[in-house]
Design a protein around this motif. Sequence first.
Motif, PDB file in Angstrom:
ATOM      1  N   GLU A 147      31.862  38.568  69.631  1.00  0.00           N
ATOM      2  CA  GLU A 147      33.018  38.000  68.798  1.00  0.00           C
ATOM      3  C   GLU A 147      32.896  36.610  68.972  1.00  0.00           C
ATOM      4  N   GLU A 148      32.619  36.063  70.382  1.00  0.00           N
ATOM      5  CA  GLU A 148      32.845  34.819  70.538  1.00  0.00           C
ATOM      6  C   GLU A 148      31.835  34.028  69.876  1.00  0.00           C
ATOM      7  N   MET A 149      30.553  34.612  69.955  1.00  0.00           N
ATOM      8  CA  MET A 149      29.432  34.054  69.119  1.00  0.00           C
ATOM      9  C   MET A 149      29.593  34.031  67.616  1.00  0.00           C
ATOM     10  N   VAL A 150      30.341  34.944  67.082  1.00  0.00           N
ATOM     11  CA  VAL A 150      30.483  35.102  65.339  1.00  0.00           C
ATOM     12  C   VAL A 150      31.663  33.889  65.242  1.00  0.00           C
ATOM     13  N   GLU A 151      32.620  33.787  65.935  1.00  0.00           N
ATOM     14  CA  GLU A 151      33.622  32.943  65.929  1.00  0.00           C
ATOM     15  C   GLU A 151      33.080  31.487  65.982  1.00  0.00           C
ATOM     16  N   GLN A 152      32.445  31.076  66.888  1.00  0.00           N
ATOM     17  CA  GLN A 152      31.634  29.781  67.092  1.00  0.00           C
ATOM     18  C   GLN A 152      31.019  29.425  66.043  1.00  0.00           C
ATOM     19  N   GLN A 153      30.060  30.461  65.530  1.00  0.00           N
ATOM     20  CA  GLN A 153      29.287  29.979  64.307  1.00  0.00           C
ATOM     21  C   GLN A 153      29.983  29.896  63.288  1.00  0.00           C
ATOM     22  N   ARG A 154      31.284  30.564  62.655  1.00  0.00           N
ATOM     23  CA  ARG A 154      32.126  30.220  61.707  1.00  0.00           C
ATOM     24  C   ARG A 154      32.766  28.640  61.827  1.00  0.00           C
ATOM     25  N   VAL A 155      33.089  28.366  63.163  1.00  0.00           N
ATOM     26  CA  VAL A 155      33.712  27.025  63.255  1.00  0.00           C
ATOM     27  C   VAL A 155      32.651  26.010  63.007  1.00  0.00           C
ATOM     28  N   ARG A 156      31.460  26.281  63.675  1.00  0.00           N
ATOM     29  CA  ARG A 156      30.461  25.228  63.533  1.00  0.00           C
ATOM     30  C   ARG A 156      29.911  25.040  62.003  1.00  0.00           C
ATOM     31  N   TYR A 157      29.902  26.104  61.676  1.00  0.00           N
ATOM     32  CA  TYR A 157      29.138  26.046  60.019  1.00  0.00           C
ATOM     33  C   TYR A 157      30.191  25.235  59.006  1.00  0.00           C
ATOM     34  N   GLY A 158      31.473  25.531  59.087  1.00  0.00           N
ATOM     35  CA  GLY A 158      32.876  25.081  58.792  1.00  0.00           C
ATOM     36  C   GLY A 158      32.682  23.392  58.923  1.00  0.00           C
ATOM     37  N   GLU A 159      32.620  22.967  60.288  1.00  0.00           N
ATOM     38  CA  GLU A 159      32.526  21.490  60.342  1.00  0.00           C
ATOM     39  C   GLU A 159      31.319  20.955  59.798  1.00  0.00           C
ATOM     40  N   ILE A 160      30.333  21.709  60.155  1.00  0.00           N
ATOM     41  CA  ILE A 160      29.340  20.849  59.455  1.00  0.00           C
ATOM     42  C   ILE A 160      29.272  20.596  58.056  1.00  0.00           C
TER      43      ILE A 160
END
Length: 336
Positions: free
Chosen positions: A267-280
């Motif tokens: 779940e942590e990976m999925v959330e980190q990916q969500r945040v990162r893609y949004g920021e990028i």
Amino acid sequence: MSDHVEKGRVPALHEAFAETFPIGAAVNPATLEAAGPLIARHYNSLTAENHMKPEEIQPEEGVFTFEKADVIVGFAKKHGMRMRGHTLVWHNQTPDWVFEGKDGGPASRELLLSRMKSHIDAVVGRYRGSIYCWDVVNEAIHDKDADILLRRSRWLELVGEDYIQKAYEYAHQADPDALLFYNDYHEAVPEKREKMYTLVKNLLDRGTPIHGIGMQGHYNIYEPSIEEMRITIERFASLGLQLQITELDLPMFRNDDKRRDVTEPTEEMVEQQRVRYGEIFDLYREYKDVITGVTFWGAADDYTWLDHFPGKERRTWPMLFNDSHEPKPCFWAVVK
């Protein structure tokens, strides 16, 4: 939540960026067959993942195998997509015969340049009017020693430093309307960034017909920082060229993380990916005046080159769509 989401409609990815830049995917005929509906709906630009590279398209001198590349170009035309060309001159995935002389020794400078021109004439000429831009030279920069600019390659060894300029001149002659890019990775690493800047500035100073820089974007969900990406965009944009992100993916592991026992993302990976893609993508939107395209190196998690990377063979889940071609949380962060 948007009305689209409330009604259960998944918005087309490229439509979310209709006012900013095209959204592309790197594909091969197999992925077009397996994921054709997904690709046709969500992307409006294509890149051939491998089938326009030198060893794939001219395995023997004068023997061109355009069939698979033609399939990709045909798909793009059928669905009203743009088509990027990748790649004309590279140290890798280039057949040995290119560098061999008639007597079995190394090819002369003149022979090698003649072969380069013949290859570019044939490939760029065939797709003139169908491919709007080319990654002319790929990954020509030396990664390690800070004092060495160019990668030690057969091209450099047998032709000299001007092989890069020659490639752009030949490509421009073959299609004067095509946009010509230099493409490389680790572009947000400060040392590599400055080498890329130096190489392209030197080409421009010599009057080379080059129109853009391709930033590959092989990142991960932890690095590089958004600030380093911003600095890179600003630095390259100062040259007055177009910028494109050409091979974007965000795997779930850091570069030095060699674990192979993770069978599904946490779940942590999925959330980190969500945040990162949004920021990028927030960053890319800021620079829509200079960024003229963003291409993912793949279309969905069920096929990605990263899963087969030597020494790290494993699932990496780097895309916006899962194995079933459904949008992941990171998709919604990107389309807003």
